[in-house]
Design an enzyme around this catalytic site. Structure first.
Site, PDB file in Angstrom:
ATOM      1  N   ALA A   1       0.808  -1.214   0.000  1.00  0.00           N
ATOM      2  CA  ALA A   1       0.000   0.000   0.000  1.00  0.00           C
ATOM      3  C   ALA A   1       0.842   1.265   0.000  1.00  0.00           C
ATOM      4  O   ALA A   1       0.374   2.325  -0.398  1.00  0.00           O
ATOM      5  CB  ALA A   1      -0.920   0.006   1.223  1.00  0.00           C
ATOM      6  N   LYS A   2       2.078   1.163   0.503  1.00  0.00           N
ATOM      7  CA  LYS A   2       3.015   2.299   0.575  1.00  0.00           C
ATOM      8  C   LYS A   2       2.364   3.508   1.236  1.00  0.00           C
ATOM      9  O   LYS A   2       2.495   4.637   0.772  1.00  0.00           O
ATOM     10  CB  LYS A   2       3.559   2.640  -0.804  1.00  0.00           C
ATOM     11  CG  LYS A   2       4.345   1.494  -1.445  1.00  0.00           C
ATOM     12  CD  LYS A   2       4.913   1.896  -2.793  1.00  0.00           C
ATOM     13  CE  LYS A   2       5.681   0.744  -3.410  1.00  0.00           C
ATOM     14  NZ  LYS A   2       4.798  -0.376  -3.842  1.00  0.00           N
ATOM     15  N   ARG A   3       1.694   3.279   2.351  1.00  0.00           N
ATOM     16  CA  ARG A   3       1.095   4.369   3.100  1.00  0.00           C
ATOM     17  C   ARG A   3       2.184   5.135   3.851  1.00  0.00           C
ATOM     18  O   ARG A   3       3.238   4.608   4.137  1.00  0.00           O
ATOM     19  CB  ARG A   3       0.036   3.839   4.070  1.00  0.00           C
ATOM     20  CG  ARG A   3      -1.134   3.105   3.401  1.00  0.00           C
ATOM     21  CD  ARG A   3      -1.851   3.996   2.402  1.00  0.00           C
ATOM     22  NE  ARG A   3      -3.144   3.443   2.009  1.00  0.00           N
ATOM     23  CZ  ARG A   3      -3.441   2.996   0.804  1.00  0.00           C
ATOM     24  NH1 ARG A   3      -2.523   3.009  -0.145  1.00  0.00           N
ATOM     25  NH2 ARG A   3      -4.649   2.538   0.520  1.00  0.00           N
TER      26      ARG A   3
END
Length: 275
Positions: free
Chosen positions: A95-97
């Site tokens: 998700a690379k939040r």
């Protein structure tokens, strides 16, 4: 899942393969498109064909979000299918939040509590606030971006600081205090294999998630040479090279064959390392 439990799966299956479920409707075989949920049906077939050869799956959320509500529902069904049929698999939400405060808490809740992923990829560049909520869930992992394989990674990640260390090295050293070897993993691109040695000098015992083998040109042998530790310490991801090995009705069979080939290579590398 602890790092030891993950290592036991690796040793049992003789594989440290992570299959990336980057499911693009434009690449799903035509015969599936007439169904009610072609994304899930594609994923289900890929999972059934590849599960014997891997220890992890990594859906890239962008591909599901791009399909709107139907894509998100397919993602939910995919995770539930894995939990129900292959509970030993380590599931990563790519998700690379990278946000803070209540926003980060909400991200942690949806991925860990509502959807039951094992891990989430995070950008650490806003500091420890971005990761802290994810560490409040026992048995779950934060996977922090460290040294990525994209061409413009040099814009920031390899900048030299005043003391001579590179920015990604500072990220590694600082974030080691955020969690432990049982809940923190780092993303290091396979095309950066030569620098895996410097990564290992800083985080000798952590697991590394290594994308870029296969379609992106990374070398599995070099990744193992520079990145493997006493408990393997690697999850090597392959996405397009496996799930799109064929665009026809034999897509699942072809994916299984591609995964089996990588597993065979990994088994030899594990044996060479005495694991």
């Amino acid at each position: 899942m602890t790092s030891q439990e993950l290592f036991e799966q690796i040793r049992s299956k003789r594989s440290f393969l992570c299959v990336g479920l980057d499911t693009d409707l434009k690449k799903v075989p035509q015969h599936l498109l007439a169904g009610d949920d072609p994304i899930f049906e594609f994923n289900k077939a890929i999972i059934d064909a590849t599960a014997p050869y891997c220890v992890s799956y990594k859906p890239n959320l962008a591909f599901y979000e791009a399909a709107g509500t139907k894509g998100w529902n397919a993602l939910v069904k995919t995770v539930r299918y894995l939990r129900g049929h292959y509970p030993e698999q380590f599931i990563i939400a790519d998700a690379k939040r990278g946000d803070i405060g209540n926003t980060s808490q909400m991200y942690a809740r949806v991925f860990f509590q509502e959807m039951d992923f094992d891990a989430v990829t995070l950008s650490p560049y806003m500091g420890s606030d971005t990761a802290e909520p994810f560490y409040s869930y026992a048995g779950k992992w934060a996977v922090l971006l460290a040294l990525t394989s994209n061409a413009s990674a040099r814009d920031f990640e390899t900048l030299k600081l005043e003391n001579g260390e590179m920015l990604y090295e500072r990220v590694l050293r600082t974030s080691m205090d955020w969690g432990t070897e049982d809940n923190t993993m780092y993303v290091v691109g396979a095309t950066q294999a030569a620098q895996l040695g410097s990564v290992r000098a800083i985080v000798p015992d952590h697991f590394l998630l290594v994308p870029g083998v296969g379609a992106q040109g990374g070398s599995l042998e070099e990744v193992a040479r520079y990145g493997m530790n006493k408990r393997c310490g690697l999850l090597v991801n392959s996405s397009r090279g496996i799930i799109y090995a064929s665009g026809g009705r034999d897509f699942a069979e072809a994916a299984g064959h591609a995964a089996a080939q990588l597993q065979s290579q990994m088994s030899m590398l594990l044996q060479k390392a005495g694991l």
